[in-house]
Design a protein around this motif. Sequence first.
Motif, PDB file in Angstrom:
ATOM      1  N   ILE A 163       0.849  -1.159  -0.167  1.00  0.00           N
ATOM      2  CA  ILE A 163      -0.057  -0.088  -0.145  1.00  0.00           C
ATOM      3  C   ILE A 163       0.686   1.230   0.086  1.00  0.00           C
ATOM      4  CG2 ILE A 163      -1.809   1.262   0.969  1.00  0.00           C
ATOM      5  CD1 ILE A 163      -2.559  -1.260   2.525  1.00  0.00           C
ATOM      6  N   GLY A 164       0.654   2.163  -0.897  1.00  0.00           N
ATOM      7  CA  GLY A 164       1.263   3.504  -0.920  1.00  0.00           C
ATOM      8  C   GLY A 164       0.586   4.603  -0.518  1.00  0.00           C
ATOM      9  N   VAL A 165       0.966   5.405   0.339  1.00  0.00           N
ATOM     10  CA  VAL A 165       0.505   6.596   0.868  1.00  0.00           C
ATOM     11  C   VAL A 165       1.102   7.909   0.428  1.00  0.00           C
ATOM     12  CG1 VAL A 165      -0.163   7.907   2.828  1.00  0.00           C
ATOM     13  CG2 VAL A 165      -0.229   5.454   2.918  1.00  0.00           C
ATOM     14  N   ILE A 166       0.294   8.852  -0.325  1.00  0.00           N
ATOM     15  CA  ILE A 166       0.906  10.007  -0.920  1.00  0.00           C
ATOM     16  C   ILE A 166       0.726  10.847   0.045  1.00  0.00           C
ATOM     17  CG2 ILE A 166       0.876  11.654  -2.633  1.00  0.00           C
ATOM     18  CD1 ILE A 166      -0.187   9.588  -4.626  1.00  0.00           C
ATOM     19  N   GLY A 167       1.771  11.591   0.814  1.00  0.00           N
ATOM     20  CA  GLY A 167       1.437  12.900   1.700  1.00  0.00           C
ATOM     21  C   GLY A 167       2.145  12.591   2.918  1.00  0.00           C
ATOM     22  N   GLY A 168       3.092  13.353   3.488  1.00  0.00           N
ATOM     23  CA  GLY A 168       3.707  13.286   4.796  1.00  0.00           C
ATOM     24  C   GLY A 168       3.208  14.421   5.614  1.00  0.00           C
ATOM     25  N   GLY A 169       1.840  14.770   5.556  1.00  0.00           N
ATOM     26  CA  GLY A 169       1.243  15.665   6.596  1.00  0.00           C
ATOM     27  C   GLY A 169       0.786  14.570   7.697  1.00  0.00           C
ATOM     28  N   ILE A 170      -0.059  15.241   8.638  1.00  0.00           N
ATOM     29  CA  ILE A 170      -0.268  14.239   9.695  1.00  0.00           C
ATOM     30  C   ILE A 170      -1.276  13.452   9.619  1.00  0.00           C
ATOM     31  CG2 ILE A 170      -1.996  15.986  10.604  1.00  0.00           C
ATOM     32  CD1 ILE A 170      -1.392  15.323  13.512  1.00  0.00           C
ATOM     33  N   VAL A 171      -2.278  13.491   8.601  1.00  0.00           N
ATOM     34  CA  VAL A 171      -3.222  12.644   7.963  1.00  0.00           C
ATOM     35  C   VAL A 171      -2.579  11.492   7.407  1.00  0.00           C
ATOM     36  CG1 VAL A 171      -5.284  12.159   6.516  1.00  0.00           C
ATOM     37  CG2 VAL A 171      -5.043  14.526   7.878  1.00  0.00           C
ATOM     38  N   GLY A 172      -1.621  11.823   6.510  1.00  0.00           N
ATOM     39  CA  GLY A 172      -0.881  10.708   5.853  1.00  0.00           C
ATOM     40  C   GLY A 172      -0.295   9.863   6.456  1.00  0.00           C
ATOM     41  N   ILE A 173       0.583  10.480   7.636  1.00  0.00           N
ATOM     42  CA  ILE A 173       1.289   9.563   8.446  1.00  0.00           C
ATOM     43  C   ILE A 173       0.366   8.753   9.465  1.00  0.00           C
ATOM     44  CG2 ILE A 173       3.149   9.876  10.391  1.00  0.00           C
ATOM     45  CD1 ILE A 173       4.231  10.261   7.473  1.00  0.00           C
ATOM     46  N   ALA A 174      -0.865   9.286   9.963  1.00  0.00           N
ATOM     47  CA  ALA A 174      -1.800   8.674  10.634  1.00  0.00           C
ATOM     48  C   ALA A 174      -2.193   7.475  10.101  1.00  0.00           C
ATOM     49  CB  ALA A 174      -2.642   9.662  11.309  1.00  0.00           C
ATOM     50  N   VAL A 183      -7.511   3.030  -6.177  1.00  0.00           N
ATOM     51  CA  VAL A 183      -6.950   4.379  -5.632  1.00  0.00           C
ATOM     52  C   VAL A 183      -7.921   5.209  -4.850  1.00  0.00           C
ATOM     53  CG1 VAL A 183      -5.889   6.681  -6.022  1.00  0.00           C
ATOM     54  CG2 VAL A 183      -5.210   4.727  -7.574  1.00  0.00           C
ATOM     55  N   THR A 184      -7.551   5.436  -3.550  1.00  0.00           N
ATOM     56  CA  THR A 184      -8.413   6.481  -2.527  1.00  0.00           C
ATOM     57  C   THR A 184      -7.864   7.894  -2.579  1.00  0.00           C
ATOM     58  OG1 THR A 184      -8.889   4.397  -1.255  1.00  0.00           O
ATOM     59  CG2 THR A 184      -9.423   6.306  -0.368  1.00  0.00           C
ATOM     60  N   VAL A 185      -8.643   8.696  -2.770  1.00  0.00           N
ATOM     61  CA  VAL A 185      -8.147  10.253  -2.580  1.00  0.00           C
ATOM     62  C   VAL A 185      -8.919  11.021  -1.706  1.00  0.00           C
ATOM     63  CG1 VAL A 185      -7.689  12.242  -3.969  1.00  0.00           C
ATOM     64  CG2 VAL A 185      -7.495   9.888  -5.160  1.00  0.00           C
ATOM     65  N   LEU A 186      -8.187  11.549  -0.580  1.00  0.00           N
ATOM     66  CA  LEU A 186      -8.882  12.449   0.429  1.00  0.00           C
ATOM     67  C   LEU A 186      -8.886  13.728  -0.489  1.00  0.00           C
ATOM     68  CD1 LEU A 186      -9.936  12.310   3.229  1.00  0.00           C
ATOM     69  CD2 LEU A 186      -8.045  13.051   4.164  1.00  0.00           C
ATOM     70  N   ARG A 187     -10.374  14.093  -0.592  1.00  0.00           N
ATOM     71  CA  ARG A 187     -10.383  15.435  -1.676  1.00  0.00           C
ATOM     72  C   ARG A 187     -10.525  16.474  -0.633  1.00  0.00           C
ATOM     73  NH1 ARG A 187     -11.775  14.453  -7.035  1.00  0.00           N
ATOM     74  NH2 ARG A 187     -11.181  16.514  -7.217  1.00  0.00           N
ATOM     75  N   ASN A 188     -11.075  16.585   0.479  1.00  0.00           N
ATOM     76  CA  ASN A 188     -11.080  17.658   1.366  1.00  0.00           C
ATOM     77  C   ASN A 188     -11.002  17.325   2.815  1.00  0.00           C
ATOM     78  OD1 ASN A 188     -11.875  20.403   1.815  1.00  0.00           O
ATOM     79  ND2 ASN A 188     -13.830  19.919   2.275  1.00  0.00           N
ATOM     80  N   PRO A 211     -11.389  20.367  11.361  1.00  0.00           N
ATOM     81  CA  PRO A 211     -10.269  20.109  12.080  1.00  0.00           C
ATOM     82  C   PRO A 211      -9.582  18.584  11.694  1.00  0.00           C
ATOM     83  CG  PRO A 211     -12.276  19.091  12.935  1.00  0.00           C
ATOM     84  CD  PRO A 211     -12.524  20.034  11.305  1.00  0.00           C
ATOM     85  N   ALA A 212      -9.090  18.697  10.643  1.00  0.00           N
ATOM     86  CA  ALA A 212      -8.460  17.199  10.077  1.00  0.00           C
ATOM     87  C   ALA A 212      -7.395  16.815  11.031  1.00  0.00           C
ATOM     88  CB  ALA A 212      -7.597  17.421   8.759  1.00  0.00           C
ATOM     89  N   ALA A 213      -6.458  18.003  11.670  1.00  0.00           N
ATOM     90  CA  ALA A 213      -5.215  17.565  12.621  1.00  0.00           C
ATOM     91  C   ALA A 213      -5.926  16.696  13.701  1.00  0.00           C
ATOM     92  CB  ALA A 213      -4.365  18.725  12.693  1.00  0.00           C
ATOM     93  N   THR A 214      -6.790  17.700  14.434  1.00  0.00           N
ATOM     94  CA  THR A 214      -7.436  16.915  15.361  1.00  0.00           C
ATOM     95  C   THR A 214      -7.917  15.577  15.152  1.00  0.00           C
ATOM     96  OG1 THR A 214      -8.100  19.141  16.351  1.00  0.00           O
ATOM     97  CG2 THR A 214      -9.343  17.261  17.188  1.00  0.00           C
ATOM     98  N   SER A 215      -8.537  15.386  13.949  1.00  0.00           N
ATOM     99  CA  SER A 215      -9.123  14.213  13.555  1.00  0.00           C
ATOM    100  C   SER A 215      -8.331  13.259  12.767  1.00  0.00           C
ATOM    101  CB  SER A 215     -10.445  14.631  12.676  1.00  0.00           C
ATOM    102  OG  SER A 215     -11.444  15.630  13.097  1.00  0.00           O
ATOM    103  N   SER A 216      -7.282  13.374  12.874  1.00  0.00           N
ATOM    104  CA  SER A 216      -6.274  12.844  11.820  1.00  0.00           C
ATOM    105  C   SER A 216      -6.336  11.046  12.193  1.00  0.00           C
ATOM    106  CB  SER A 216      -4.669  13.116  12.027  1.00  0.00           C
ATOM    107  OG  SER A 216      -4.178  13.049  13.479  1.00  0.00           O
TER     108      SER A 216
END
Length: 406
Positions: free
Chosen positions: A10-21, A375-380, A384-389
């Motif tokens: 499984i690949g994850v694009i994005g190293g922000g808190i949501v991608g890393i979570a 492929v799953t894309v988080l569009r928005n 509170p995405a960081a709170t909810s990560s």
Amino acid sequence: MTDRSAVGSIGVIGGGIVGIALARALAQRGAGEVTVLEKEARLAQHQTGHNSGVVHAGLYYAPGSLKATLCAAGRVSIREFCEEKGLPYREVGKLVVAVDEAELGPLAEIERRSVANRVPDLVRIDDASRLREIEPHVAGVAAVHSPHTAAVDYAAITDAMAQDVRAAGGRILLHSEVTGIHLENGGVRVITPLGEHVFDRLVACAGLQSDVVARLVGADPSPKILPFRGEYWELAPERTDLVNGMIYPVPDPRFPFLGVHFTRGVYGNVHVGPNAVPALAREGYGWLQVSLRDTWESLRWPGAWPLARRHWRMGIDEISGSLIKPLYFRKARRFVPELKMSDLQEKSSAGVRAQAWGRGGELLDDFAVDQVGPVTVLRNAPSPAATSSIAIADYVLSHYLTGSAA
């Protein structure tokens, strides 16, 4: 060089808190070989590392929405994660203040939503003297108080989550901007400057670039990302005693922004803001950072002119406050009359919000996810995405990756 990963990769694009979570949840649950692709030289470079550090309690969100549901679960998970890792978690509390009687109706709506969302220990305050017991320098006629709204360091949380990813056998590859995605033989081939990777499943948590990644996989161009820059002023250290915790305005229900407010951070500093001005680049943290391509793409989007007609007054007001300090100061001083212009010592680093908008000019409020084959894309994923990560990661696993999760 092509990296042909094992079945269950499984690949994850994005190293922000949501991608890393999400990568952490996948790796720890044995969902397969997990690889994170991050285009920058470090994690949490953009939205995660430039936000106000607030752990939201769920006051504003429409009851039953993904925001409301995942914020409630995420707040608990973030607190538990910080306790487990020994990271700072400071419950400073939040006052949402009505400065005059015209704001009592909208304040009542915030209270209604807070009750419906089970915000813990919320209190309605209608006595100005009681307001000043909580925030001695605040001005207002009424407020709601959320004592468990907290402050954290989301970049530090992301780094700690990344350690868990690696400890569980996952990989995090920096300098790995995704430039191509191809669906092949039931899998996904992903192209980066450092090589190619083949995965069985791919999840994109690309934030400000989420619509760009969506185009690479042939998803609907809508919603598009409109970048809004939020600028902060730092309160002079000798004047931080003007604010005990967080002082917020009653938000205008027509906009997805909360307005200028006072926030005491996890390390004791107090910043004032943010405003919300259209950024001239997806990663435009100042007026001098301009991307002609990003700006042109925004202007040619079908929703551009409907949005401009609907909200041009707000746009002029926000841009004016950005360029003229006394106008920004005037907004802040409504809530703390003792504030002086000199108290706004310097502008701190700005953040850029990835605001999704549709073809008709509407600004999307709730979290949104698309699925295109594997492929799953988080569009928005705005605040509170960081709170909810952590809760977002659980939601994506259970609703979109059930075939991959253990």
